[in-house]
Write a protein that holds these residues in place. Structure first.
Motif, PDB file in Angstrom:
ATOM      1  N   LEU A   1       0.832  -1.200   0.000  1.00 33.22           N
ATOM      2  CA  LEU A   1       0.000   0.000   0.000  1.00 33.22           C
ATOM      3  C   LEU A   1       0.869   1.253   0.000  1.00 33.22           C
ATOM      4  O   LEU A   1       0.599   2.222  -0.723  1.00 33.22           O
ATOM      5  N   GLY A   2       1.949   1.231   0.797  1.00 33.48           N
ATOM      6  CA  GLY A   2       2.840   2.378   0.833  1.00 33.48           C
ATOM      7  C   GLY A   2       3.499   2.621  -0.509  1.00 33.48           C
ATOM      8  O   GLY A   2       3.632   3.761  -0.959  1.00 33.48           O
ATOM      9  N   THR A   3       3.910   1.538  -1.175  1.00 37.56           N
ATOM     10  CA  THR A   3       4.523   1.676  -2.488  1.00 37.56           C
ATOM     11  C   THR A   3       3.534   2.227  -3.497  1.00 37.56           C
ATOM     12  O   THR A   3       3.865   3.079  -4.326  1.00 37.56           O
ATOM     13  N   TYR A   4       2.293   1.756  -3.408  1.00 40.75           N
ATOM     14  CA  TYR A   4       1.269   2.244  -4.328  1.00 40.75           C
ATOM     15  C   TYR A   4       1.027   3.741  -4.124  1.00 40.75           C
ATOM     16  O   TYR A   4       0.924   4.511  -5.076  1.00 40.75           O
TER      17      TYR A   4
ATOM     18  N   SER B   1       5.276  20.697  11.664  1.00 33.91           N
ATOM     19  CA  SER B   1       3.993  20.068  11.347  1.00 33.91           C
ATOM     20  C   SER B   1       4.155  18.980  10.294  1.00 33.91           C
ATOM     21  O   SER B   1       3.576  17.890  10.410  1.00 33.91           O
ATOM     22  N   LEU B   2       4.951  19.258   9.293  1.00 32.40           N
ATOM     23  CA  LEU B   2       5.153  18.273   8.233  1.00 32.40           C
ATOM     24  C   LEU B   2       5.897  17.038   8.746  1.00 32.40           C
ATOM     25  O   LEU B   2       5.586  15.911   8.367  1.00 32.40           O
ATOM     26  N   ARG B   3       6.861  17.264   9.610  1.00 28.96           N
ATOM     27  CA  ARG B   3       7.577  16.112  10.167  1.00 28.96           C
ATOM     28  C   ARG B   3       6.656  15.254  11.036  1.00 28.96           C
ATOM     29  O   ARG B   3       6.742  14.017  11.026  1.00 28.96           O
ATOM     30  N   GLU B   4       5.785  15.899  11.786  1.00 29.17           N
ATOM     31  CA  GLU B   4       4.830  15.142  12.609  1.00 29.17           C
ATOM     32  C   GLU B   4       3.877  14.343  11.728  1.00 29.17           C
ATOM     33  O   GLU B   4       3.573  13.177  12.013  1.00 29.17           O
ATOM     34  N   LEU B   5       3.404  14.955  10.662  1.00 31.26           N
ATOM     35  CA  LEU B   5       2.505  14.249   9.745  1.00 31.26           C
ATOM     36  C   LEU B   5       3.215  13.057   9.102  1.00 31.26           C
ATOM     37  O   LEU B   5       2.641  11.978   8.964  1.00 31.26           O
ATOM     38  N   ALA B   6       4.468  13.278   8.692  1.00 29.99           N
ATOM     39  CA  ALA B   6       5.225  12.182   8.082  1.00 29.99           C
ATOM     40  C   ALA B   6       5.441  11.047   9.075  1.00 29.99           C
ATOM     41  O   ALA B   6       5.314   9.866   8.731  1.00 29.99           O
ATOM     42  N   ALA B   7       5.751  11.400  10.334  1.00 35.21           N
ATOM     43  CA  ALA B   7       5.978  10.372  11.362  1.00 35.21           C
ATOM     44  C   ALA B   7       4.716   9.574  11.650  1.00 35.21           C
ATOM     45  O   ALA B   7       4.781   8.401  12.022  1.00 35.21           O
TER      46      ALA B   7
ATOM     47  N   GLY C   1       2.621   8.697   9.440  1.00 44.42           N
ATOM     48  CA  GLY C   1       2.297   7.884   8.277  1.00 44.42           C
ATOM     49  C   GLY C   1       1.454   8.579   7.232  1.00 44.42           C
ATOM     50  O   GLY C   1       1.004   7.951   6.280  1.00 44.42           O
ATOM     51  N   THR C   2       1.221   9.885   7.379  1.00 50.98           N
ATOM     52  CA  THR C   2       0.414  10.617   6.403  1.00 50.98           C
ATOM     53  C   THR C   2       1.188  10.754   5.091  1.00 50.98           C
ATOM     54  O   THR C   2       2.303  11.258   5.074  1.00 50.98           O
TER      55      THR C   2
END
Length: 338
Positions: free
Chosen positions: A209-212, A259-265, A267-268
């Motif tokens: 799913l992550g790759t997709y 904010s972006l780092r938190e979202l990335a962490a 899994g967004t």
């Protein structure tokens, strides 16, 4: 559509109508907006109307930023509701044109793949890789789906690895290898009572799913609003009530990165940054019948800019300039871990 709205609850016909109306207000962004409207119509299974949007754009090809993308999307849509011959003719036209943008290549190749035209799909992915990546020291992020798709199709065809496949392996960051993700003979194991097999299958599915998601062209990024220093100063002078949102420009920039780092962490996926201007924001507020001093309007403005194709992907590619406009490399600026 708000970025935090689940696709399950989206009224795709209403979203298509909203985007069409917005395209009328912002004709310079009609291409991005109508493509997204067509995508919503495809999701609503109104494929003939989606085709009418593609035809509407193609009626003035000289004004399009990416006419081959529009043609590719039209072909893929046509094939899905029975117009195979027309779709194949358009696909051959896209291949013959050899566009420099990877997205049309991926769309037509995946359309061939989804209709079991595996040899043609493999040839299309290979043409794209050869055209876009020959003598390129490091493949840009946008070309990764070309290599991943080619690897997948060749795996289904049982072909041995070549140099392009090896490159795809090195670019793939998931803990589950591409060979396992693309194994055509893998067995569905969720019915097993073996906990180890269950855990392995869940891990594989998550990685797939992550790759997709990474392979998508990011049409609907979760976007954070960025104001350059001069624009923020003008904004706060005109609308002092927004000072609570933006105590200082330095804090504003730090908040964006955090904010972006938190979202990335969390899994967004599909993160991006949109840059605002005061005239654009005021025009948006007027179109919404709201005051620019209303802070609740800011996230809506960011989402609208993203929907208009104005988002820049975050994080920037390796070696790229920082998103803040400092002129320094991202790794030396806001990308630093210090």
């Amino acid at each position: 559509m708000r970025p935090d709205t689940s696709a399950e609850y989206v009224d795709h016909n209403a979203e298509a109508a909203r985007l069409e109306r917005t395209a009328g207000l912002y004709p310079e962004d009609a291409e991005h907006l109508l493509l997204q409207a067509a995508a919503h119509l495809e999701l609503a299974d109104d494929r003939p109307r989606a085709t009418s949007f593609y035809d509407r754009l193609l009626s003035t090809p000289s004004t399009l930023e990416n006419p081959f993308l529009v043609r590719a999307l039209k072909a893929a849509n046509l094939w899905e509701y029975g117009h195979e011959a027309e779709a194949k003719a358009i696909i051959e036209g896209v291949r013959a044109a050899s566009p420099r943008d990877p997205a049309p290549w991926v769309i037509v190749a995946e359309s061939l793949e989804s209709h079991d035209e595996l040899e043609a799909a493999q040839q299309t992915f290979t043409e794209a890789a050869t055209h876009l990546l020959t003598d390129v020291p490091e493949p840009p992020y946008a070309t990764h789906p070309v290599l991943f798709g080619r690897h997948r199709v060749r795996r289904m065809l049982g072909l041995p690895h070549d140099n392009w496949d090896a490159l795809a392996d090195t670019l793939h960051s998931s803990p589950v290898s591409l060979d396992e993700l693309h194994d055509p003979k893998r067995v569905w194991s969720l019915g097993s009572d073996n906990p180890a097999e269950l855990e392995a299958e869940i891990s594989r599915l998550r990685a797939e799913l992550g790759t997709y998601r990474e392979a998508l062209s990011r049409p609907f990024p979760v976007a954070v609003l960025h104001w350059p220093a001069s624009e923020l100063s003008e904004l706060l002078t005109a609308y002092p009530s927004l000072v609570e949102e933006y105590p200082s420009h330095e804090e504003h920039l730090a908040t964006i990165e955090g904010s972006l780092r938190e979202l990335a962490a969390s899994g967004t996926p599909n993160l991006g940054i949109v840059t605002g201007t005061v005239p654009s924001y005021e025009a948006f507020a007027a179109s919404e019948g709201a005051s620019p001093g209303d802070a609740s309007l800011l996230p809506q403005y960011a989402t609208t800019l993203a929907a208009r194709g104005r988002a820049e992907a975050w994080p920037p590619e390796r070696g790229a300039a920082c998103w803040c406009g400092s002129g320094r490399g991202y790794g030396e600026c806001h990308g630093s871990d210090e």
